[in-house]
Enzyme design. Structure first.
Site, PDB file in Angstrom:
ATOM      1  N   HIS A 157       0.826  -1.199   0.000  1.00  0.00           N
ATOM      2  CA  HIS A 157       0.000   0.000   0.000  1.00  0.00           C
ATOM      3  C   HIS A 157       0.865   1.254   0.000  1.00  0.00           C
ATOM      4  O   HIS A 157       1.243   1.747   1.062  1.00  0.00           O
ATOM      5  CB  HIS A 157      -0.914   0.005   1.227  1.00  0.00           C
ATOM      6  CG  HIS A 157      -1.810  -1.196   1.304  1.00  0.00           C
ATOM      7  ND1 HIS A 157      -1.356  -2.446   1.665  1.00  0.00           N
ATOM      8  CD2 HIS A 157      -3.143  -1.341   1.056  1.00  0.00           C
ATOM      9  CE1 HIS A 157      -2.366  -3.302   1.637  1.00  0.00           C
ATOM     10  NE2 HIS A 157      -3.452  -2.673   1.274  1.00  0.00           N
ATOM     11  N   HIS A 187      -4.159   3.136  -3.441  1.00  0.00           N
ATOM     12  CA  HIS A 187      -4.340   2.642  -2.074  1.00  0.00           C
ATOM     13  C   HIS A 187      -3.616   1.329  -1.832  1.00  0.00           C
ATOM     14  O   HIS A 187      -2.792   1.227  -0.938  1.00  0.00           O
ATOM     15  CB  HIS A 187      -5.827   2.471  -1.750  1.00  0.00           C
ATOM     16  CG  HIS A 187      -6.064   1.812  -0.431  1.00  0.00           C
ATOM     17  ND1 HIS A 187      -6.332   2.527   0.706  1.00  0.00           N
ATOM     18  CD2 HIS A 187      -6.048   0.508  -0.053  1.00  0.00           C
ATOM     19  CE1 HIS A 187      -6.463   1.688   1.721  1.00  0.00           C
ATOM     20  NE2 HIS A 187      -6.303   0.461   1.282  1.00  0.00           N
ATOM     21  N   GLU A 198     -16.941  -4.901  24.674  1.00  0.00           N
ATOM     22  CA  GLU A 198     -16.041  -6.054  24.766  1.00  0.00           C
ATOM     23  C   GLU A 198     -14.886  -5.963  23.780  1.00  0.00           C
ATOM     24  O   GLU A 198     -13.742  -6.273  24.126  1.00  0.00           O
ATOM     25  CB  GLU A 198     -16.819  -7.353  24.532  1.00  0.00           C
ATOM     26  CG  GLU A 198     -17.928  -7.620  25.525  1.00  0.00           C
ATOM     27  CD  GLU A 198     -19.231  -6.910  25.182  1.00  0.00           C
ATOM     28  OE1 GLU A 198     -19.297  -6.261  24.108  1.00  0.00           O
ATOM     29  OE2 GLU A 198     -20.180  -6.985  25.980  1.00  0.00           O
ATOM     30  N   HIS A 234     -27.053 -16.338  24.981  1.00  0.00           N
ATOM     31  CA  HIS A 234     -25.923 -16.094  25.880  1.00  0.00           C
ATOM     32  C   HIS A 234     -25.104 -17.347  26.183  1.00  0.00           C
ATOM     33  O   HIS A 234     -24.101 -17.258  26.880  1.00  0.00           O
ATOM     34  CB  HIS A 234     -26.423 -15.501  27.204  1.00  0.00           C
ATOM     35  CG  HIS A 234     -26.877 -14.068  27.104  1.00  0.00           C
ATOM     36  ND1 HIS A 234     -27.811 -13.650  26.189  1.00  0.00           N
ATOM     37  CD2 HIS A 234     -26.515 -12.959  27.803  1.00  0.00           C
ATOM     38  CE1 HIS A 234     -28.008 -12.339  26.324  1.00  0.00           C
ATOM     39  NE2 HIS A 234     -27.231 -11.899  27.292  1.00  0.00           N
TER      40      HIS A 234
END
Lengths: 684, 684
Positions: B29, B264, B418, B480
């Site tokens: 890059h 890029h 988290e 969960h």
């Protein structure tokens, strides 16, 4: 805008039901339901358009409880408004095999649109639902026929706002100018750790303004029903921005502990519930009691919704007279069925065809099928040119004002937002008219693990075009090279992980992924070119595993996936030089192969012969299919891909060497058993 | 503030090196390095304090390249400023076994602080580094001895800003008022998909202001060196807010394609590089050429840094005279060694002790050791009361102005973030004086998968206190309850997953986790109570696996972890009733067990006897250790945990039934081989 005693009673009934159910289960979250009962009442009674008797009516308003732990709020509403959820179901809250589990699950409970609870997901699902509405409306609405104009409402709490996944999706929602998306933030200043001032002091209003949202504040969400109503109306009035209503509430309103984190996640004490009921005119000796006037009040809205559906059905019927093909298409889409004969568009290859990277093979599939599957709706997390996810001449899904596309567009520029994209895909799929896929590097599907898990749990059909699927991506190096990723998602129930080895396998992967209505798929695709195999066909590959090189008297089975299958084929020749006969099996998808009859599976991986897996990543999971495993239980390396393969000996020679070791190691074992033989049935 | 021709030449040299190296590798890059060369030059030449000859000097300024794909910028700087990174290393960019991989890797390359490339991570690492600086300064600085006052600088691109993980960490950084954190945003309007206006139109300035950051704009980042210098000075001047500098740049500055996404992610064409060199006065026939005056200019800063270190060393020596114990403690911490005898504080249990949930056992460990390990620095993602991660009387790490704690505090309120927490843990650990842990439910460690992966790859010691580790969490239900999570992280190289079965195993898990300097750990801990086992000891458990019930003439080995070990022990009694003898093995950590000598491993899982694993989640991976697997290859259920266990037959009876099936299934196989026997060595 008048509100009377019955409204008050209805609100307090919701609160008491939440208190009763959590007390009965001795588990759950009463605080959010009690705090949000007023806004829930105003929303469901005055705004939400739905028919509890037909939860799948296409143009219903969608409701998402992003703070899913407050699900007793939603269960209470579903019950009061006449969905198929009884008082006994409320009593069974949080008990095994109930339809009222600890967090809302879309596939279990009528009226639940999406599965929420893991924080941040619901609001992103809501963004997806709103995108689906905008797109479906743009495609199907005609002058005089505004078929699709529903709102998506979403409740969310502080936790949802803290999660980065919501930042991603909300930034995109602002960019996309989703005017029919209305979020309501339960601004109660309390999270599990206590006051949000411990960790969350940002200016949320300013943040959402920075995303291009309209922000409306209601100062007294506990009592000001007229204010809530006005806020929702104001939100509806702005059509080129999503809205968020900052609703100041008191968590656990009515409890002696109201406004503290002690009402967040545990049942209220008996005496607390007693004083609630006394205060609000309920019989403290009764639980789960609902006055008839409350049912009646709720029924007004449900009846209005049913009538609205009836009106809509008439509109749709006359639409069908004028626009038959669109009408039929919309019906078909809602069934999740693909257009007849679509599969004929899948490309088929012969061994003479060029070697092509499977990411490119995937692009060819998309190019061929996008016209015959108009619900296919793709995108990429800023890797379009690498994932090859955009068919030629695709129109971008963009607000027309940007000049970059319009809402009929079927290609989404998700930005570098993998987790947000994953959660949006779940919302898109849940809407019912769209078959969404999203692209990123396989390694970064892990960023979206929370969303992929919910795709699987909520049984939606979403596709990940997950390219650059191994050390074969080469120079980008270990930070980008998946090692654990396939094991991770193969271990996830109800998730198909495909790693096709060539063109026909890629077509097969798409075939199964697109026709599996209730299962998400991850397509792991190579950056590097792969030759077309001798024996691959779509028919074989859709079984998830098949023999791609057979030989009589074989001494070893090489079992592989994706870019390593052709190396195994070359290893066979290497082994032949040493007088060793080897067969090769390709297992592009564990999940699908596991679903085949045992007899077929044993024909692929038979008894009496040792087997060795070859895959350039963690060997974990391969012990289920093979006796020995050649893989990479370490991180990769940065370099040209052929050099990286060579470094780790993933070459015909390296495979052959280990195949010889496998044969040698198993030569004294009589009656070698295929690992597919098991002592007892797995719980699946 | 004067800048001369040599500055210009230095900047252009960085650009040309980036163009040369990516062209040489034909990969990489060039765009970001060429666009950010001016700010990099100003920062490294005028601000950064570092000594290339001692990359571990404690009070050095930290530099993080969050847009890690631009690593040729960093490699060029490291080379020019005299780090152990030669021109040959630049020529080896992106080739196998080089120290210049495709993205910066901390453990490979001198001068790289943290491993970046996966977008969004670096800026969070920078937040962690800045928190570590603030904490270490607060603990060790004394009047007249400002030992620790370094800055943390971070470059980041649009991609980093779009990733939700950065939103999480930056919101927290604003709350924490981290004045020594200075981020510089490469505002070049280009991402891989093209112009950022396709997906990223939010008002970033306003967003960062909403987080409580100072935002400074530099309009011409391509040319205005004085403006860049003034902006960094301004950033330094505000001490109670992190700063972000919005730097407008032109990606690929100098290229014929500058300002477009074509610069890029691919090397520039030969003629483009040629015109660059001609334009800037380089010999177009030469590659990797650096003028001596450029080295000299850079060397001035390096020498100044070396001198600063020397000064600091003197300061630190005289600090040592006055504050010997702090001085010695700081030295010890930097070695990663724990205080002598710390392990005596680990709690030890006997079978007579009460049954205790392992999350509670973990709390007891933390309570006992926090005083003897002062670098232990914890927190939780808003689940403190559930994770039990906060020792009694802990001081919160908070800006003193909040009145909620101060910077000497060792407990962080991460909020519901988290992934941000995980990435911050990596920065905290990389600083060198802190041993960080973070708590959440095991299921939500998956939200942070991207960060955990980098903990493992970059070999930092971070701990996850991951409670509620299975269906045993009960009522919260499938959303969960982890199923795939252990398989996922067990498949991740260099990551210890611990699932202790009782008190001694929990102590053992902490012992190994805390003493493993280069490996992160995930402690999977139960919500429900677990009895103290007969034969568990810390000594046995630190081997990762051991026999916890032995019997002569055993017909089957039951192999288990965590909360299922005690069920297996009970199953033994159940089997005894049927006249069947069974032994039980506990494997709290695969990774550690795998590292034991094969002889020991085979004594635990010997030949000649069939084995069956018992774990209430995906069986994936267990085939490596056992012949048969009893697990849960589906999602769980919401209900009281005992009901859920019963539903899936994870009871002594359910285990015994399958043990019988296992014995029966293997009875005709002579010389049963332990699965630990392998045909060839794994690549680890």
């Amino acid at each position: 805008m008048g509100y009377d005693k019955t409204d008050e009673l209805t609100i307090n009934t919701i609160r008491v039901l939440a208190a009763d159910a959590t007390a009965h289960a001795n588990s759950g979250h009463p605080g959010a339901p009690m705090g949000m009962a007023p806004v829930a009442h105003v929303l469901f009674n005055k705004f939400m358009r739905f028919n509890p008797k037909n939860t799948k009516w296409l143009n219903r308003d969608r409701f998402v409880l992003s703070n899913g732990h407050g699900c007793m709020l939603q269960y209470a509403l579903l019950h009061l408004y006449g969905y198929a959820l009884s008082i006994d179901d409320l009593k069974a809250f949080r008990s095994v095999d109930s339809i009222t589990p600890g967090h809302p699950e879309a596939h279990d409970t009528p009226g639940i649109e999406v599965t929420t609870g893991p924080l941040g997901q619901g609001i992103c699902n809501a963004v997806g639902l709103a995108m689906a509405q905008a797109h479906t409306g743009a495609v199907f609405n005609k002058p005089g026929f505004e078929l699709i104009n529903n709102y998506t409402y979403c409740f969310l709490g502080d936790g949802c706002l803290m999660e980065g996944v919501s930042s991603e999706a909300c930034s995109l929602a602002g960019h996309l100018q989703l005017g029919n998306l209305i979020a309501i933030w339960d601004d109660n200043h309390i999270s599990i750790d206590g006051d949000t001032n411990q960790a969350f002091t940002e200016d949320v209003v300013k943040r959402y303004e920075s995303y291009g949202w309209q922000v409306i504040t209601v100062a007294d969400g506990d009592n000001d029903l007229a204010g809530i109503e006005a806020a929702i109306k104001e939100a509806q009035s702005v059509t080129n921005k999503p809205s968020i209503i900052k609703l100041n509430t008191t968590i656990g309103f009515g409890s002696k502990q109201q406004g503290t984190h002690s009402v967040h996640g545990s049942a209220l004490k008996a005496d607390d519930i007693k004083q609630l009921k006394q205060k609000w005119g309920f019989n403290p000796e009764e639980s789960f009691a609902v006055a008839q006037e409350v049912y009646d009040r709720c029924n007004q809205a449900s009846s209005a919704g049913a009538a609205a559906e009836e009106e809509w059905n008439k509109l749709f019927a006359s639409y069908g007279e004028k626009y038959k093909s669109e009408h039929d298409d919309l019906i078909r889409r809602q069934k999740g069925e693909l257009p007849e004969g679509w599969e004929k568009s899948l490309p088929v290859y012969t061994p003479k065809d060029d070697a092509v990277a499977s990411r490119k093979l995937s692009e060819i599939v998309l190019q061929k099928i996008h016209n015959v599957i108009p619900e296919l709706y793709g995108g990429s997390a800023d890797l379009t040119g690498s994932n090859l996810t955009r068919w030629k001449d695709a129109v971008d899904f963009q607000p027309p004002a940007t000049g970059l596309g319009d809402y009929t567009g079927r290609y989404v520029r998700y930005g570098v937002r993998e987790h947000g994209m994953g959660a949006i895909l779940n919302g898109l799929a849940a809407y019912g008219t769209i078959l969404p896929y999203g692209g990123t590097f396989l390694n970064f599907v892990s960023y979206a693990a929370g969303a992929v898990r919910l795709s699987a749990l909520s049984q939606v059909r979403t596709l990940w075009v997950a390219t650059h699927d191994s050390i074969g991506l080469g120079e980008d190096g270990p930070t980008h090279q998946p090692i654990e990723t396939l094991a991770h998602f193969r271990a996830l129930p109800n998730c198909m992980v495909w790693r096709p080895a060539d063109g026909n396998e890629t077509s097969a992967a798409y075939y199964v992924a697109l026709t599996s209505k209730h299962t998400p798929s991850i397509m792991a695709l190579s950056r590097q070119n792969l030759p077309q195999l001798e024996n691959s066909t779509i028919e074989r590959a859709i079984k998830g595993g098949y023999v791609c090189h057979e030989v009589e008297g074989a001494q070893v089975t090489l079992v592989s996936t994706g870019s390593e299958v052709c190396i195994c084929i070359d290893a066979v020749k290497e082994l032949e030089k040493q007088g060793i006969k080897a067969r090769v099996v390709s297992i592009p998808c564990f999940e699908v192969f596991d679903a085949q009859p045992q007899e077929y599976r044993l024909s692929v991986l038979p008894d009496g012969i040792p087997s060795m897996s070859v895959e350039v990543m963690s060997t974990m999971g391969w012990e289920r299919y093979t006796h020995e495993q050649f893989g990479l239980n370490r991180f990769g390396a940065s370099g040209a891909y052929k050099d990286v393969y060579k470094k780790f000996e993933f070459t015909p020679e390296g495979v052959a060497k280990r195949a010889v070791a496998t044969i040698d190691f198993w030569k004294d074992v009589p009656n070698i058993r295929s690992p597919l033989n098991r002592a007892f049935k797995q719980i699946i």
